[in-house]
Design a protein around this motif. Sequence first.
Motif, mmCIF file in Angstrom:
data_model
loop_
_atom_site.group_PDB
_atom_site.id
_atom_site.type_symbol
_atom_site.label_atom_id
_atom_site.label_comp_id
_atom_site.label_asym_id
_atom_site.label_seq_id
_atom_site.Cartn_x
_atom_site.Cartn_y
_atom_site.Cartn_z
ATOM 1 N N VAL A 45 1.053 -1.189 -0.028
ATOM 2 C CA VAL A 45 0.005 -0.093 0.105
ATOM 3 C C VAL A 45 0.821 1.404 0.000
ATOM 4 C CG1 VAL A 45 -2.221 -0.970 1.075
ATOM 5 C CG2 VAL A 45 -0.270 -0.127 2.345
ATOM 6 N N ASP A 46 2.176 1.141 -0.378
ATOM 7 C CA ASP A 46 3.005 2.060 -0.289
ATOM 8 C C ASP A 46 2.651 3.277 -1.483
ATOM 9 O OD1 ASP A 46 3.672 0.078 -1.926
ATOM 10 O OD2 ASP A 46 5.335 1.116 -2.819
ATOM 11 N N CYS A 47 1.824 3.276 -2.260
ATOM 12 C CA CYS A 47 1.401 4.096 -3.235
ATOM 13 C C CYS A 47 0.502 4.941 -2.368
ATOM 14 C CB CYS A 47 0.406 3.588 -4.721
ATOM 15 S SG CYS A 47 0.297 4.711 -5.583
ATOM 16 N N TYR A 48 -0.386 4.524 -1.649
ATOM 17 C CA TYR A 48 -1.437 5.419 -0.829
ATOM 18 C C TYR A 48 -0.731 6.118 0.198
ATOM 19 C CZ TYR A 48 -4.503 1.538 -2.648
ATOM 20 O OH TYR A 48 -5.217 0.674 -3.542
ATOM 21 N N VAL A 49 0.446 5.783 0.498
ATOM 22 C CA VAL A 49 1.189 6.185 1.753
ATOM 23 C C VAL A 49 1.991 7.524 0.916
ATOM 24 C CG1 VAL A 49 3.153 6.352 3.082
ATOM 25 C CG2 VAL A 49 1.486 4.358 3.262
ATOM 26 N N ALA A 50 2.244 7.032 -0.299
ATOM 27 C CA ALA A 50 3.031 8.285 -1.082
ATOM 28 C C ALA A 50 1.983 9.616 -1.393
ATOM 29 C CB ALA A 50 3.665 7.477 -2.477
ATOM 30 N N TYR A 51 0.780 9.076 -1.943
ATOM 31 C CA TYR A 51 -0.527 9.895 -2.248
ATOM 32 C C TYR A 51 -0.584 10.827 -1.013
ATOM 33 C CZ TYR A 51 -4.497 11.888 -4.530
ATOM 34 O OH TYR A 51 -5.325 12.675 -5.012
ATOM 35 N N ASN B 213 -1.104 1.953 -14.154
ATOM 36 C CA ASN B 213 -2.588 1.690 -13.989
ATOM 37 C C ASN B 213 -3.466 2.309 -14.633
ATOM 38 O OD1 ASN B 213 -1.713 0.135 -11.774
ATOM 39 N ND2 ASN B 213 -1.963 1.564 -10.094
ATOM 40 N N ALA B 214 -3.566 3.647 -15.033
ATOM 41 C CA ALA B 214 -4.480 4.231 -15.925
ATOM 42 C C ALA B 214 -4.239 3.681 -17.299
ATOM 43 C CB ALA B 214 -3.780 5.598 -15.975
ATOM 44 N N CYS C 252 -12.424 1.044 -8.443
ATOM 45 C CA CYS C 252 -11.347 1.862 -8.069
ATOM 46 C C CYS C 252 -11.910 3.429 -8.126
ATOM 47 C CB CYS C 252 -10.266 1.823 -9.303
ATOM 48 S SG CYS C 252 -10.632 2.548 -10.924
ATOM 49 N N ASP C 253 -12.984 3.690 -8.592
ATOM 50 C CA ASP C 253 -13.399 5.121 -8.433
ATOM 51 C C ASP C 253 -14.153 5.418 -7.127
ATOM 52 O OD1 ASP C 253 -13.180 5.644 -11.264
ATOM 53 O OD2 ASP C 253 -15.213 5.187 -11.686
ATOM 54 N N GLU D 24 -6.625 5.789 -10.154
ATOM 55 C CA GLU D 24 -5.445 5.327 -10.642
ATOM 56 C C GLU D 24 -4.496 4.716 -9.532
ATOM 57 O OE1 GLU D 24 -7.186 8.153 -13.420
ATOM 58 O OE2 GLU D 24 -6.532 8.350 -11.375
ATOM 59 N N SER D 25 -4.670 5.154 -8.456
ATOM 60 C CA SER D 25 -3.644 4.612 -7.316
ATOM 61 C C SER D 25 -3.983 3.240 -6.739
ATOM 62 C CB SER D 25 -3.685 5.390 -6.102
ATOM 63 O OG SER D 25 -4.910 5.615 -5.460
ATOM 64 N N ARG D 26 -5.107 2.711 -7.393
ATOM 65 C CA ARG D 26 -5.663 1.580 -6.710
ATOM 66 C C ARG D 26 -5.167 0.326 -7.810
ATOM 67 N NH1 ARG D 26 -7.686 -3.749 -7.176
ATOM 68 N NH2 ARG D 26 -8.871 -4.264 -5.432
ATOM 69 N N THR D 27 -4.004 -0.357 -7.279
ATOM 70 C CA THR D 27 -3.400 -1.286 -8.368
ATOM 71 C C THR D 27 -4.425 -2.806 -8.495
ATOM 72 O OG1 THR D 27 -1.176 -0.443 -7.769
ATOM 73 C CG2 THR D 27 -1.142 -2.655 -8.649
ATOM 74 N N SER D 28 -4.222 -3.205 -9.652
ATOM 75 C CA SER D 28 -4.891 -4.533 -9.766
ATOM 76 C C SER D 28 -3.792 -5.432 -10.466
ATOM 77 C CB SER D 28 -5.986 -4.534 -10.641
ATOM 78 O OG SER D 28 -7.168 -3.748 -10.097
#
Length: 422
Positions: A42-48, A77-78, A107-108, A114-118
């Motif tokens: 979840v490092d992308c969410y922490v970065a955001y 992701n986008a 993800c919306d 776009e931060s929600r990775t699949s």
Amino acid sequence: MTQEFQQMLQLAAIGATGHSIEVDCTDIDWKKVIAVAKKQKVDCYVAYALKNNKDLPCPAEIRDPLIKEARSLVFSNALHRSAIIQLLEEMEAAGIHAVLLKGYAICDCYALPESRTSSDADIWVDLKDEERACEFMRKQGFTVDPRWKNGHHAVCHHPALGCVELHVILYDEIVEDVWFGKMDGSEYVREPHMLVDSEDGNYYTLGYTDHFIFLVLHMIKHFILSGLTLQMMLDVALYFKKYAGKIDTDRAWNTISSLHYDKLFNCILRAMVQYCGFSKPDFPGTCSETSEQMETILDDLEEGGWMGCADKAAREEGWQEYNRQVLLRSKSKLGYWLHMIGWKIGMFKTALFPPVHKLQQKFSYAKRFPALLPIAWLHRLIFRGSKAVKNGALTKGMILNDENLKAPAKARVSLFKELEML
């Protein structure tokens, strides 16, 4: 639960929800927190969270590389989501009704979708369209691993689009028939599929209540199998909050309660309230009492890492014992054995009796002389089948005596009992 894990929960929630949460930064070890976030993916969410909250005192040498990595991931992701939605449109044009599940379909609900990775895309097609859908994917450049007899999806791989799972049922046999009570499909899917008009194109997904139940049961399935992920918890919490007014909460809670997962689900939602900035009104029907098992669940998440990868073997033994105890509610010990052996045979049936083209790839003589195909099948059955049986393939995963369980597996089974799942 360690201090850095709690801080990671709060920071990831800030990034995922876009809301402010009070984080005690007086004694924060940023390297440890980021390491925990990476372990939980979840490092992308922490970065955001760091990017949009300049008052968070993270050193630039830690913050800047993290944000740079997140930007790259968000861009990827986008592009991937756009390509998957285009694929869905092409499937519909080819006459194959395709329904997007979880992942890009929800993800919306995130502050930055776009931060929600699949890691993969999940597409549901009707059983009657399964072969056509697999052939369609092959024509799009995917390699397709067919669904095994008791499985619930085929797995498709593409050099650019990655992994796509083609579902024909929502859960595999042992999960749906044993853990989820062999409930009929109407309990899971009652609503018409929704057509979503997104900036990337149009796609179908499940109705609000159907999708909510699917997200919850998908999360619970993984909790039993190996462990939760924070992203699954955020998926459910964000979806519940956004669509609470459109979800038939009575139906959802009745379904979850009938399967004995209501205490577990309450604990997860209470954790999201206590540590991730949600409020009780976001989750209609939630029990107001905080259970001591909530902290145990979070400890289990921290110790296991993403999907329990840190102690995979122990967790595998734990779900096998859970499965045994659920089956023994309605079967004798012999009935349990027969059920599991039948399930195993179904699992290996496709491997032992592969499609003709696979056999011809393996045995060149079967391609030159099709009349020899039965010999190729017999060869595979005798040599590969006997080797699998000798290596314990039919009995692997079957618990003979719960007294022989290792301590970590016993701890997980004990947790299942405390949560009144057994």
